[in-house]
Write a protein that holds these residues in place. Structure first.
Motif, short mmCIF file in Angstrom:
data_model
loop_
_atom_site.label_atom_id
_atom_site.label_comp_id
_atom_site.label_asym_id
_atom_site.label_seq_id
_atom_site.Cartn_x
_atom_site.Cartn_y
_atom_site.Cartn_z
N VAL A 151 0.84 -1.19 0.00
CA VAL A 151 0.00 0.00 0.00
C VAL A 151 0.88 1.25 0.00
N GLY A 204 3.96 3.87 3.30
CA GLY A 204 2.83 2.95 3.12
C GLY A 204 2.93 1.72 3.98
N SER A 205 2.35 0.63 3.50
CA SER A 205 2.31 -0.61 4.28
C SER A 205 2.76 -1.80 3.44
N ILE A 206 3.27 -2.82 4.13
CA ILE A 206 3.73 -4.03 3.47
C ILE A 206 2.58 -4.97 3.10
N THR A 207 1.40 -4.69 3.62
CA THR A 207 0.24 -5.48 3.22
C THR A 207 -1.06 -4.74 3.48
#
Lengths: 412, 489
Positions: free
Chosen positions: B346, B414-417
């Motif tokens: 993300v 952001g994010s890794i998932t």
């Protein structure tokens, strides 16, 4: 100068600190010192000093909800976050904002509004800070459409009981990495850690609003209307009820928001459901505010909301009380406000019966706030399911019980 | 093959507590449970129990707790991060066998479900009453509610309607010590800590959900879907920015790039406009008047940004035709490449353009093709990294590209998932996204629920960095450092 104050000034020179004033009493607990950190690392330093000396810690944002829930049994250091009041980040294209805990909700929304965006959390108690709203998990009417505080919060920075800084969540709304500790901290009344920064997802500001209000003589008359509103396809932002006296009429207000043209059509359809309603672009009196000074929070399954109103009416007569009833009929979260004269015995008996009724309706009843003298005589939380798990969570996050001990359910 | 210690005595005890037809010990049958939707992690469990009731689950967990044997819950096995990969010396608790809709309570806008009920079956049960279940992961025909709760599943419509966590109001959980705990129910705001918020998305590490109460959402008056074709991904991205800046909140905004479109054409013949370098699918739902106005505005923004063709679905079958290309995209890349990695990351939506540019560069540098499919509304990327495992070194390069895409996501905050979870697959990435203190704080929650570390061990949170570490927070220097056996770098 007290030893504690001296320790604080040495351990965290960046944060102002002074002895507590009489007016800063928390219930019947007098803090020794008040610290005014300016950053998360200041808060961490203050908490480390407290941890080192095994001192208890309570938190204050703008101080509007310190009388909520139970009172702490000890609070030697009062951490005041009012100097941590910055909106740290607002990327309008991302519909996300990050703010320090001491920032006031209304001021944050004032800035976001310049970009025609909002943090859609109602200011239920005027002057509330972001941190206070998170700590109490207090949501208003628009939770019906927008979700509660916990649904909008996507990331937190917290200072743990040992003074270590930790983060959970992120600044993107869609994120499943790690545990969602932001939700765990929401409504935890500062008993698990100190939230110093919070990141929220935002919504656009609606160009137009329309409040529709209609009055009904009793529960039987309002029940089918409420059911039909719940089943409405007009995307209502809120469905509120308001009953000023136990036997008095019940008003239902619906809020619709959106573009002017379509809004007119949606309001027309909704007004028909209400059987003719007065339309207004401003809220009706009392909208989204808590009745009090003793405020009980009650929940029920949606279809039992009319029955809950009926129960409150019956119990009012039985116990000789005259509560004002208000709240989100659309989510089944209502508030009963009891005014003078405040008789703890009568209120206690009323609460016990109300609690039993709410339980039958699938919900619960707690004392959200009350003057200290009354609160001491009341069972603030009642039975709390899964309390043992909650104690285990507390034990892990704050093994020495130094963060607002006694502030939460079951003496947590 | 006979089970070894400590499974053999556990099995003997379980025979008196659950039906013998519920105990799977045949190695061939057990092999069907060796992996979830991410087939690269495989462990054949020594024992699987097909649960039919809460009591079954409680019995298994209680016996495991007593024997100190780890256990892992599995729903439909569609997860994409290895979250339900069995423990090598543990018990797999299969919940796909608990698939009753216990209650459809339209008046209270709730459904009460056993964990094995499929996502789509909730909507099927609610539809006759005019309701639906909002979270809709692409695997919704097969994925289970229990799995959705574990992973906090999203889907294409999260931008407006939120994630699983916004739709669960009650859970019945068998905690890792074998107790049954009821948290929440049909009413809002159960008093106390928000344990529901902690449990949803905990990837089966805090207990096993045996019943879930979920919110049903009133079906909208109308749903309208458009497909807009653009010359390239930048102009499509500009259209999304304009839509958001205008204050519109579409139910879904999906984007596919040229390679993903090619794959979908080959696989399902979705017949998207020829020559499209990117397509946008925008869906609006709500009151008729509002959707009509919103749709016109969306179309205007697309045109102004340079869309060369805009199609509006006029009925359900046309809508299905628009969606088929998007929904088949993951599987469709199999037509372009013998092997591929589905990534899930993300970025803040405003960084989409830059990150996609970086991915293109990365692809050019490494010679590894990347097809992009994503939820543009919330910046959730699903890059499909294409490779051929038979070509020497390609797998390694593809994995490198996939990992570097996550680094790009993190570099932009952001994010890794976004929805596939951490499982085993992203344990390393967790350490890049979160500090040791962050992870340690999350471990506090895990220890509160599962002090013995038996519940889906080895998932979600990376292990402490030095081996030989026992659980529990430490203060001061690490004992191995202090004793001179290890050095910190």
């Amino acid at each position: 100068m007290s030893e504690l104050l001296d320790d604080l000034r040495r351990g965290c020179p960046a944060a102002a600190a002074r002895e507590a004033r009489d007016s800063e009493v928390l219930g019947d607990v007098m803090p020794e010192v008040v610290a005014f950190p300016r950053s998360t690392s200041d808060v961490a330093a203050v908490v480390r000093v407290a941890a080192h000396g095994r001192r208890t810690v309570a938190v204050r944002g703008s101080g509007t909800k310190l009388d909520f829930a139970s009172q702490p049994t000890s609070a030697q250091v009062l951490v005041d976050l009012s100097l941590m009041c910055r909106l740290l980040e607002h990327e309008s294209g991302d519909l996300v904002a990050r703010a320090e805990a001491g920032a006031r909700l209304a001021e944050v929304n004032g800035v976001l509004g310049l970009a025609r965006q909002q943090l859609p959390i109602d200011e239920v108690v005027p002057g509330s800070s972001i941190g206070g709203v998170v700590a109490t998990g207090l949501s208003g009417p628009s939770r019906y459409l927008q979700g509660a505080v916990r649904d909008l919060l996507i990331g937190v920075t917290v200072v743990r009981a040992d003074g270590v800084v930790a983060h959970a969540g992120s600044k993107v709304a869609k994120n499943v990495a790690g545990y969602d500790l932001a939700k765990l901290f929401t409504g935890s009344y500062g008993t698990l850690g100190i939230v110093t920064e919070a990141t929220f997802r935002l919504r656009p500001c609606p160009p137009c609003r329309c409040f529709l209000t209609a009055s009904f003589p009793d529960e039987a008359a309002m029940a089918p209307v409420l059911a039909e509103l719940l089943h409405s396809q007009q995307a209502l932002t809120a469905i509120e009820v308001d009953r000023r006296t136990p036997l008095g009429p019940i008003s239902i207000s619906a809020l619709l928001e959106g573009q002017a043209g379509p809004l007119e059509r949606r309001a027309e359809v909704t007004a028909k459901v209400l059987g003719g309603a007065s339309a207004c672009d401003g809220p009706p009196e009392g909208w989204g505010s808590l009745p009090g000074p003793v405020t009980l929070k009650m929940t029920a399954e949606l279809s039992f909301v009319p029955a809950l109103l009926g129960l409150v009416r019956e119990l009012s007569t039985e116990h000789g009380l005259s509560p004002v009833l208000r709240g989100s009929a659309g989510t089944g979260v209502l508030f009963a406000g009891l005014g003078e004269p405040l008789d703890p015995t009568a209120i206690g008996a009323f609460l016990a019966d109300l609690r039993a009724g709410c339980h039958l309706f699938g919900g619960s009843a707690i004392v959200l706030r009350a003057p200290v003298a009354i609160k001491g005589a009341l069972d603030v939380w009642g039975p709390v399911p899964a309390l043992d798990l909650m104690r285990r969570v507390k034990q892990q996050f704050d093994p020495e019980r130094r963060l607002a001990p006694g502030r939460f359910a079951g003496g947590i | 093959m006979t089970p070894q210690e400590p499974i053999a005595p556990l099995l003997a005890r379980l025979r008196s507590r659950v039906g013998s037809d519920q105990l799977v010990t045949d190695p061939i049958e057990l092999a069907t449970y060796e992996c979830d939707g991410l087939a690269q992690y495989r462990v054949v469990p020594p024992l699987a129990v097909l649960a039919r009731s809460r009591e079954d689950v409680r019995a298994v967990v209680a016996e495991c707790a007593a024997a100190g044997v780890p256990f892992v819950a599995r729903g439909a096995g569609t997860g994409l991060s290895g979250g339900s990969v069995p423990a090598a010396a543990g018990v797999l608790v299969v919940l796909a066998t608990m698939r009753d809709v216990l209650e459809l309570d339209a008046a209270n806008q709730r459904a009460v479900l056993q964990p094995g009920v499929t996502n789509l079956d909730v909507t099927r049960a609610a539809a006759p009453h005019g309701y639906y279940y909002a979270p809709d992961p692409s695997s919704q025909q097969v994925c289970s509610i229990g799995g959705n709760v574990a992973e906090n599943s999203g889907g294409a419509h999260c931008f407006k309607h939120g994630f699983t966590t916004n739709h669960v109001t009650g859970l019945e959980v068998v905690t890792p010590d074998g107790e049954v705990v009821e948290i929440g129910g049909k009413a809002a705001d159960p008093p106390g800590y928000d344990l529901l918020g902690a449990l949803v998305g905990s990837e089966g590490t805090l207990g096993i959900v045996t019943k879930a109460t979920v919110r049903l959402v009133r079906a909208p008056e109308v749903v309208q879907t458009i497909l807009a074709a653009f010359g390239d991904i930048e102009t499509a991205g500009a259209a999304v920015s304009q839509i958001i800046a205008a204050g519109l909140v579409p139910a879904a905004i999906e984007m596919m790039d040229a390679l993903a479109i090619t794959a979908a054409e080959l696989a399902v013949g979705c017949n998207y406009p020829e020559g499209a370098g990117a397509v946008l699918i925008v869906e609006l739902d709500g009151p008729i008047a509002e959707v009509a106005e919103g749709l016109a505005e969306v179309e205007r923004h697309c045109s102004e940004s340079g869309a060369f063709e805009i199609r509006r679905a006029l009925d359900d079958s046309e809508r299905a035709r628009i969606w088929v290309g998007r929904k088949s995209a993951f599987a469709a890349v199999g037509r372009l490449s013998p092997d591929y990695i589905v990534q899930d990351g993300v970025v803040p939506r405003t960084a989409l353009g830059e990150v996609l540019g970086d991915i293109t560069t990365l692809s050019a540098e490494t010679g590894i093709r990347v097809a992009n499919v994503f939820h543009a509304g919330d910046g959730n990327l699903h890059p499909l990294v294409l490779f051929d495992a038979k070509v020497d070194g390609q797998l390694e390069r593809a994995e490198e590209v996939s990992a570097r895409i996550l680094d790009l996501c993190l570099a932009h905050g952001g994010s890794i998932t976004g929805e596939h979870g951490v499982g085993i697959d992203k344990l390393d990435a967790m350490s890049k996204m979160f500090s040791d203190d962050d992870v340690e704080t999350m471990l506090d929650l895990r220890r509160a629920f599962d002090p013995e570390g038996l519940c889906n061990p080895g998932k979600l949170l990376p292990a402490p960095r030095l081996c030989g570490e026992s659980p529990g927070r430490r203060k001061g220097a690490h004992p191995l450092v202090e004793s001179g056996l290890a050095e910190l770098f």
